[in-house]
Write an enzyme that holds these catalytic residues in place. Sequence first.
Site, PDB file in Angstrom:
ATOM      1  N   ASN A 212      31.842  33.217   8.167  1.00 48.28           N
ATOM      2  CA  ASN A 212      32.983  33.886   7.540  1.00 48.28           C
ATOM      3  C   ASN A 212      33.847  34.626   8.552  1.00 48.28           C
ATOM      4  OD1 ASN A 212      31.737  36.305   8.146  1.00 48.28           O
ATOM      5  ND2 ASN A 212      30.773  36.491   6.141  1.00 48.28           N
TER       6      ASN A 212
ATOM      7  N   CYS B 289      36.016  26.799   0.301  1.00 51.07           N
ATOM      8  CA  CYS B 289      35.086  27.795   0.854  1.00 51.07           C
ATOM      9  C   CYS B 289      34.957  28.852  -0.233  1.00 51.07           C
ATOM     10  CB  CYS B 289      35.596  28.340   2.180  1.00 51.07           C
ATOM     11  SG  CYS B 289      37.324  28.818   2.204  1.00 51.07           S
TER      12      CYS B 289
ATOM     13  N   TRP C  65      41.435  29.795   1.541  1.00 53.21           N
ATOM     14  CA  TRP C  65      42.634  29.960   2.370  1.00 53.21           C
ATOM     15  C   TRP C  65      42.318  30.174   3.846  1.00 53.21           C
ATOM     16  CZ3 TRP C  65      43.577  34.128  -1.710  1.00 53.21           C
ATOM     17  CH2 TRP C  65      42.767  35.254  -1.487  1.00 53.21           C
TER      18      TRP C  65
END
Lengths: 723, 670
Positions: B384, B446, B450
Amino acid sequence: MAKRFMSYLNNYEVEMKEKGKAEEVEKSASAFFENLMHPSLLPGEQVICQAENTLRFAPYSDRKQGISGNLFVTNFKVTFVTADKSSYAYKETKQRQRNKLIEDNDIPLTCIDTIYQVLSGGKKRALAYGQTVSSTSKYLEIHCKDFRIHVFGFKFVAKDQNKRATNSIVHHSCPTRDDLLFAYEFGLNGKFKENSQRNQFYEQQGWAKELKRLNGEGRWRVADVNLKYHLSTSLPEYFVVPMQLTNADLQKAAGQYIEKHLPTWCYTYKNGASLVRMSQLLPESDFKACEEKMLSAIKQSSGGTVDVEVMDLTQLCPSLMEIRASGQRLMSLCMTDSTKEFYSFDSSWLSRLDSTQWLQHVATCLKVAANATDIILNKTQSVALKEETGYDLSCVISCLVQILLDPEYRTQKGFASLVQREWVVMGHPFQRRSRLVQGADSEQCPLFLMFLDCVWQLLQQFPSRLAMTETYLTSLWDTQQLGVTDTFLFDSAWHRQRFFREGGKLPEVSLPSAWDWHLQFSEEDILLFNNPLYSLFNSYDLENVIASAKGSLKRAGKSASTISYARSLTEFHGDCEGRKDLFKRPNSDVLLPVSTTAARLQLWSQCYLRWCVPAQILGGGRPAGYLQQCLLVEEVICLDHKLKILQEQKKQRERGRDQFPRPQSGLVFSLEAQSQLNSCHLTSSFPFPAEVTAQTQHKLISGPLSLYLHDSLVEYEFANSED
Amino acid sequence: MQHRLALEAVLRFSQISMDRKQNPGTQESGTSSPGLKAASRDSLAAPERQAPGSSMESPSLSSKGSDGSASKSLCSSASSSSENVENFESKVAQESSKPSPDQPPLLEGETVKGQGYDVTYLCPYSGPTRGTLSVTNYKLYFCSIDREPPLILDVPLGICSRVEKIGGSTSKGENSYGIDILCKDFRNLRFAHKQENHSRRPIFEKIQQFAFPITNKMPLFAFEFKGSYDTEEGWRIYDPQTEYRRQGVPNDGWRITHVNGNYEVADSYPSLLVVPKAQPDDELKHVAEFRTRGRFPVLSWIHPESQATITRSSQPMVGVAGKRNKDDEHYIQMIMEANAQSHKLYIMDARPSVNAVANKARGGGYENEDSYHNAELVFLDIHNIHVMRESSRKLKEECFPAIDEAHWLSKIESTHWLEHIKVILAGAVRIADKVESNKTSVLVHCSDGWDRTAQLTSLAMLMLDPYYRTIRGFEVLIEKEWVSFGHKFRQRVGHGEDKHSDDNRSPVFLQLVDCVWQMTQQFPNAFEFNEHFLITILDHLYSCLFGTFLYNCQMHAEKEKVKERTQSLWSFVNCQLEEFTNPLYAAYVHAHVLFPVASLRRIHLWTGYYCRWNPRMRPQEPIHLRNRELLVLKAQLQRRVQELQKELANKHARTNLQPSPPRMSSPVNV
């Protein structure tokens, strides 16, 4: 899959390879009827044993994909002959850089680094030279000095053949004496002309000529004190020393140096500063007196004003042991044979590469060479390279310094003569360092590879200043492993002579030189050694065109001074040059500064990763850029040529085109035989054969090389009018 | 045209004496001692040399110089000092005009807001240098007065991430009192001020004010910039309708929908979307309800032959309860059915599976294969934004200012930056491979769809479609997959905000550009653009000069009338295409898909970007120049050949001689 192993039974075609020798063809033709699957042999080459029904595994196939055939061990190579043309190995047969002496998948015995035997229980062990193997192998893994791994399966091989094949590979890959090397048989049967130009430094005139070229006459002289090798067996018969030293001085001094490598001349720069190499003094020698006398003689010969800077390579450079260990780590890092292994290493690749220390050693050598160059160039001070033996790292450094200083050595011819002089003639022990015959492990060292790597780094940093390409350097490394050239076979000039005269007792033993590339490659393949950027700016008179191009750049308002602030907002490294310095050439012939920072050195992937299938970039890699440059240069040459013809026409002088034969660019696209290009696919390993596996096959969708010519301005018609 | 002239008026290197502009702002920031001014003028009068063609540190201040000012630790391995200097000097020695230390070149709409005289810039490579520091509403401009040629820093304030005071008026030691600026582009700047009279205060305040306009409730400079570029309007480069038409949409399987016309369904999506033809608009809203922030699956790219598609979305809101949504399941089925070639659909979840599971606790999650027939779920293991931010922080530490020569590669490995690049590239290769080789459609998501999603779809599209490898095509790709689909540029970059530790910031877009660079390295003749193009994009990602990357989504940008009130980066790029063109570009050779090798054997650190401030990283002989020369030569020769041919043809026509015009060049066709 199992079917594939047996498929040769249905397929009786044997591919005959043209060897260029009629008798060879004849011999092979008769062999065709005697034995359907027989290897092609060189003069003097004999089959020692064979193993039928051997499997040759495709690389990175996890031993699940292979072809069946016969494994032959000859006194020159390990070769695998199959009748199975349906399988992977024949999908890419039209590769370039096909060696005339060996097939793509042949293994010269001298190229073998380590042999691993895998027993049926899965136990894997390295086989030592001279060891006799009693157990039968399930697999045989042959790790080669050219960073390739060959894996053979012996599952279907008869027991006696299995053992005999394993034993003969072990036995013949590293004979006990050098006259047992295949080169001896090859030389006995070959009719190779002594290449006087290449071997000039064995003679007095060769040295004299070089001395003259460099304006060293009168200060330095060619000494004949070592005639018949009376003084030293590691030095050549002739070498160059300061004028004021007499033969008697030399005889007296030589005894005080290790291996009698007393200070000998390498090079004199325009400013009179010279480069000299020597070994260390013996501990019991009259250290001071001897060294002082020698150094002062060198100082005199260099103009006599500044003291000689002695650079102790033993202190400054990595030791042979370190380089050897580093080379071994590099090899084991780059050589993988399973996709799983490849990817399991991947996330730690950088730290592993770091811990091989290879790039650090390359950086050190470049740094030392750059420093020596700087001293000669900017301080007008002579440099003496001192090293324990005087024939290892001093070869590396002295060559690098000369390449940095003198553009002559950046041509292919000059580079060859430099390596011939500083490595071969000055007695680098190639036979011991590449371990061609049995000897101490500690003698082995990939020093020449390290040198080639340094040159490769220079090529990356100065892309238009060296005439050769990375393919040239890689091929040179391969040539050393081929083990049949005069160049890379011996420990010294004396050793070479002994091999030819005494060992043979027959005067007609002669070997080819490594620099005669036609021995191995076709004319077209040799074109791939030429660097297009170098050849354009060094071989063609484009001053006129460049001037007008500059002019038009200016007219179009592209010069730096007219770019408005609002348009030039970003910083790009080299930007300052970028806007102003198109076509600007350096003021100096010298290649400095050399960058040695860790972040700028790269891994020579063509040499080290070319067999590594998962790392192959299909349709890309450096070769894609290289070919594109070749094409642009070819176009420029064609256009320039056309322009000249048109200008003649304008002047009303209708001359035939034959007055203007198409200039030969020496690059791959000057070839008219398009078929070569049509059948060749590009990978990052180009021009070395790309192994296509089941996993990668479907991705080979990029077109053949001839695509590069699509829409190009290259014209071939002019060449025809030459007749 | 007027604009053009106006721009010419602020020519960077125009003779100062001729068109010296009066900057009202100059007077604001205190006075300087006359002596210093005189000194600076002196240096103006010095002959010839001047700083290089663009901003930043002059390369001539090689750290390898033999002068004592060079920082020893940074240049210990310098090889050959004087040659280095000589080389660089010859490169700068030509121009005849000079920059002025206290008259920075200005853009239209830019004014000087403050100046500090007798400021020392502590260059980490060439040591301290004294000069004038100017602050405008756009940039920091430092010009040294004690060096020849002067050292120039020209840094857009948008690049500042944090501005700090260091030392106090009583701090001991030389250069211990000053300002420290942390930048977003892999460098830090440090200035030292005289300790008397709080000399740094005014300049510090100006920097604070203009580097962080949002915090200070002021407009970003892009809205004040009045320049323009005489080229096609950059804002017109991307028109969704045109782009989808290029892909062959609408067609039998896909249609354009305006269901999000007022941004009611998904406020971070563009207004125009492409969905399976069979799906009515009403039901789309039900699907959107099941996806985070309403970002339901929509088309990104369709294969021209096989009709296999790449679609993108956010995660389904499965939650801990494992909720299902029939509309969503049905919709995914329709995406699969729109591709007749395959009876399967891959759902590529960009996250590591652990993170995907953890998202269930927050109401998110991933598709259950039991509920989605014929769909195969794959996790691509991309970390992430927080992990990426940490990695880039470490990378900056390793790259700036000096590098660890002895353990460079290990140090790079320990940042994991290249590992992340590899995983992203590997994910994109996997998507491209499924679409190209298996003719199977792929849905990518995800969490919000974005960040990682945009990386994956745009890279896969770059691999699959040669159009995106042209300059124009790449601009379209960025506008489409990033700007219009709501990559939160404002948050990720932190435009104009004094919140350097905001955990919404992350180098997501930088990673994309890095991946693209990796591809250009692996395929040197497959891309029309060059490295300079990529670096330019990154520089203006931060500069706030252009409107392109200022907002989080299309809705927001429209509200702010970005297209009317700012310039597009693409106008700037497209008016000087030759600067950004790769001379080796060969469209014919790569008319197909590219599969880059996602292995660290082939992925390298982009030193040209991350280490670009270090003069030792500059190439001795830049290869891009050599290649460009070839192209210029070719063009020049081509032009002259054509001229001559024409001339000869005319002559023949006039004299009516044998009609044998010179042979035209006939390209060899294969």
